[in-house]
Design a protein around this motif. Structure first.
Motif, PDB file in Angstrom:
ATOM      1  N   ALA A  53       9.026   5.312 -42.988  1.00  0.00           N
ATOM      2  CA  ALA A  53       8.974   4.301 -41.934  1.00  0.00           C
ATOM      3  C   ALA A  53      10.251   3.457 -41.867  1.00  0.00           C
ATOM      4  CB  ALA A  53       7.764   3.401 -42.135  1.00  0.00           C
ATOM      5  N   SER A  54      10.950   3.311 -42.982  1.00  0.00           N
ATOM      6  CA  SER A  54      12.147   2.465 -43.018  1.00  0.00           C
ATOM      7  C   SER A  54      13.205   3.097 -43.918  1.00  0.00           C
ATOM      8  CB  SER A  54      11.795   1.072 -43.559  1.00  0.00           C
ATOM      9  OG  SER A  54      11.437   1.159 -44.921  1.00  0.00           O
ATOM     10  N   SER A  55      14.422   2.591 -43.798  1.00  0.00           N
ATOM     11  CA  SER A  55      15.492   3.118 -44.644  1.00  0.00           C
ATOM     12  C   SER A  55      15.213   2.820 -46.117  1.00  0.00           C
ATOM     13  CB  SER A  55      16.849   2.555 -44.233  1.00  0.00           C
ATOM     14  OG  SER A  55      16.873   1.154 -44.371  1.00  0.00           O
ATOM     15  N   ARG A  56      14.660   1.639 -46.411  1.00  0.00           N
ATOM     16  CA  ARG A  56      14.346   1.282 -47.798  1.00  0.00           C
ATOM     17  C   ARG A  56      13.307   2.240 -48.381  1.00  0.00           C
ATOM     18  NH1 ARG A  56      17.005  -0.183 -51.632  1.00  0.00           N
ATOM     19  NH2 ARG A  56      15.782   1.195 -52.856  1.00  0.00           N
ATOM     20  N   ALA A  57      12.275   2.543 -47.597  1.00  0.00           N
ATOM     21  CA  ALA A  57      11.241   3.480 -48.057  1.00  0.00           C
ATOM     22  C   ALA A  57      11.843   4.873 -48.252  1.00  0.00           C
ATOM     23  CB  ALA A  57      10.081   3.525 -47.068  1.00  0.00           C
ATOM     24  N   ALA A  58      12.761   5.258 -47.374  1.00  0.00           N
ATOM     25  CA  ALA A  58      13.412   6.561 -47.506  1.00  0.00           C
ATOM     26  C   ALA A  58      14.235   6.638 -48.787  1.00  0.00           C
ATOM     27  CB  ALA A  58      14.290   6.830 -46.286  1.00  0.00           C
ATOM     28  N   VAL A  59      14.968   5.569 -49.076  1.00  0.00           N
ATOM     29  CA  VAL A  59      15.764   5.543 -50.308  1.00  0.00           C
ATOM     30  C   VAL A  59      14.847   5.612 -51.531  1.00  0.00           C
ATOM     31  CG1 VAL A  59      17.287   4.115 -51.740  1.00  0.00           C
ATOM     32  CG2 VAL A  59      17.763   4.389 -49.299  1.00  0.00           C
ATOM     33  N   ASP A  60      13.762   4.864 -51.511  1.00  0.00           N
ATOM     34  CA  ASP A  60      12.822   4.898 -52.641  1.00  0.00           C
ATOM     35  C   ASP A  60      12.275   6.306 -52.861  1.00  0.00           C
ATOM     36  OD1 ASP A  60      13.213   2.201 -53.022  1.00  0.00           O
ATOM     37  OD2 ASP A  60      11.335   1.597 -52.046  1.00  0.00           O
ATOM     38  N   ARG A  61      11.907   6.985 -51.775  1.00  0.00           N
ATOM     39  CA  ARG A  61      11.391   8.351 -51.899  1.00  0.00           C
ATOM     40  C   ARG A  61      12.477   9.308 -52.375  1.00  0.00           C
ATOM     41  NH1 ARG A  61       7.268   9.581 -46.878  1.00  0.00           N
ATOM     42  NH2 ARG A  61       5.774   7.944 -47.394  1.00  0.00           N
ATOM     43  N   ALA A  62      13.698   9.110 -51.896  1.00  0.00           N
ATOM     44  CA  ALA A  62      14.804   9.978 -52.312  1.00  0.00           C
ATOM     45  C   ALA A  62      15.129   9.796 -53.789  1.00  0.00           C
ATOM     46  CB  ALA A  62      16.036   9.709 -51.458  1.00  0.00           C
ATOM     47  N   VAL A  63      15.072   8.558 -54.260  1.00  0.00           N
ATOM     48  CA  VAL A  63      15.311   8.303 -55.688  1.00  0.00           C
ATOM     49  C   VAL A  63      14.255   9.037 -56.517  1.00  0.00           C
ATOM     50  CG1 VAL A  63      15.309   6.524 -57.483  1.00  0.00           C
ATOM     51  CG2 VAL A  63      16.556   6.142 -55.358  1.00  0.00           C
ATOM     52  N   ALA A  64      13.011   8.995 -56.077  1.00  0.00           N
ATOM     53  CA  ALA A  64      11.949   9.719 -56.790  1.00  0.00           C
ATOM     54  C   ALA A  64      12.211  11.224 -56.736  1.00  0.00           C
ATOM     55  CB  ALA A  64      10.589   9.390 -56.187  1.00  0.00           C
ATOM     56  N   ALA A  65      12.638  11.722 -55.576  1.00  0.00           N
ATOM     57  CA  ALA A  65      12.934  13.157 -55.441  1.00  0.00           C
ATOM     58  C   ALA A  65      14.121  13.563 -56.315  1.00  0.00           C
ATOM     59  CB  ALA A  65      13.214  13.493 -53.979  1.00  0.00           C
ATOM     60  N   ALA A  66      15.087  12.658 -56.473  1.00  0.00           N
ATOM     61  CA  ALA A  66      16.274  12.951 -57.278  1.00  0.00           C
ATOM     62  C   ALA A  66      15.942  13.130 -58.753  1.00  0.00           C
ATOM     63  CB  ALA A  66      17.310  11.842 -57.113  1.00  0.00           C
ATOM     64  N   GLU A  67      14.821  12.590 -59.175  1.00  0.00           N
ATOM     65  CA  GLU A  67      14.427  12.690 -60.577  1.00  0.00           C
ATOM     66  C   GLU A  67      13.667  13.970 -60.892  1.00  0.00           C
ATOM     67  OE1 GLU A  67      12.267   9.061 -61.149  1.00  0.00           O
ATOM     68  OE2 GLU A  67      14.077   7.843 -61.134  1.00  0.00           O
ATOM     69  N   THR A  68      13.347  14.772 -59.879  1.00  0.00           N
ATOM     70  CA  THR A  68      12.614  16.013 -60.128  1.00  0.00           C
ATOM     71  C   THR A  68      13.512  17.041 -60.801  1.00  0.00           C
ATOM     72  OG1 THR A  68      13.144  17.002 -57.983  1.00  0.00           O
ATOM     73  CG2 THR A  68      11.130  15.620 -58.111  1.00  0.00           C
ATOM     74  N   GLU A  69      12.894  17.950 -61.507  1.00  0.00           N
ATOM     75  CA  GLU A  69      13.651  18.987 -62.210  1.00  0.00           C
ATOM     76  C   GLU A  69      14.463  19.832 -61.230  1.00  0.00           C
ATOM     77  OE1 GLU A  69      12.942  22.762 -65.234  1.00  0.00           O
ATOM     78  OE2 GLU A  69      11.225  21.608 -64.546  1.00  0.00           O
ATOM     79  N   THR A  70      13.895  20.112 -60.070  1.00  0.00           N
ATOM     80  CA  THR A  70      14.588  20.916 -59.067  1.00  0.00           C
ATOM     81  C   THR A  70      15.873  20.232 -58.605  1.00  0.00           C
ATOM     82  OG1 THR A  70      12.484  21.827 -58.318  1.00  0.00           O
ATOM     83  CG2 THR A  70      14.342  22.012 -56.808  1.00  0.00           C
ATOM     84  N   ALA A  71      15.805  18.928 -58.348  1.00  0.00           N
ATOM     85  CA  ALA A  71      16.990  18.194 -57.893  1.00  0.00           C
ATOM     86  C   ALA A  71      18.062  18.131 -58.973  1.00  0.00           C
ATOM     87  CB  ALA A  71      16.601  16.787 -57.452  1.00  0.00           C
ATOM     88  N   VAL A  72      17.636  17.911 -60.212  1.00  0.00           N
ATOM     89  CA  VAL A  72      18.595  17.844 -61.330  1.00  0.00           C
ATOM     90  C   VAL A  72      19.290  19.191 -61.506  1.00  0.00           C
ATOM     91  CG1 VAL A  72      18.824  17.511 -63.826  1.00  0.00           C
ATOM     92  CG2 VAL A  72      17.357  15.984 -62.491  1.00  0.00           C
ATOM     93  N   LEU A  73      18.529  20.268 -61.415  1.00  0.00           N
ATOM     94  CA  LEU A  73      19.127  21.598 -61.537  1.00  0.00           C
ATOM     95  C   LEU A  73      20.070  21.881 -60.373  1.00  0.00           C
ATOM     96  CD1 LEU A  73      16.053  23.674 -62.740  1.00  0.00           C
ATOM     97  CD2 LEU A  73      18.079  23.074 -64.064  1.00  0.00           C
TER      98      LEU A  73
END
Length: 91
Positions: A53-73
Motif C-alpha cells: 500500500a505504501s513505499s514504507r510497507a514495500a521496503v519492509d516487505r523487501a527487507v524481509a524478502a532479502a533475508e530469505t535463503e533464495t535472496a542471499v544465494l
C-alpha cells in the motif's frame, strides 16, 4: 503415480492465504532496490518487485524478502544495506 504432497493445509489457513493474494493484487507495485557489498569490496544492488500500500510497507516487505535463503544465494552472500533502500512506484 501421484506425488506425495504431505498433509493438506487447514481450510481456514488456505482461505486466509487466498484472501491475502487477492488483496495484494489490488495494491500498487513497487521496485525496492538495496545496495549490496561483497566481502571483497565489490558493490552492487538487489531489486525486489513488491506489492504494498505504501513505499514504507514495500521496503519492509523487501527487507524481509532479502533475508530469505533464495535472496542471499542470488546475491552470492553479499551484505545488503536495508537502511539505503529506495522504493519507486512501478505502475
Amino acid at each position: 503415480m501421484p506425488l506425495a504432497t504431505g498433509p493438506a493445509e487447514p481450510a481456514h489457513i488456505a482461505r486466509t492465504r487466498a484472501a491475502s493474494r487477492k488483496t495484494d493484487a489490488l495494491q500498487p507495485l513497487w521496485l525496492v532496490t538495496m545496495p549490496t557489498r561483497t566481502r571483497g569490496g565489490s558493490r552492487g544492488i538487489q531489486t525486489f518487485a513488491i506489492r504494498a500500500a505504501s513505499s514504507r510497507a514495500a521496503v519492509d516487505r523487501a527487507v524481509a524478502a532479502a533475508e530469505t535463503e533464495t535472496a542471499v544465494l542470488h546475491r552470492r552472500s553479499a551484505r545488503i544495506d536495508p537502511s539505503a533502500a529506495t522504493a519507486v512506484l512501478f505502475e
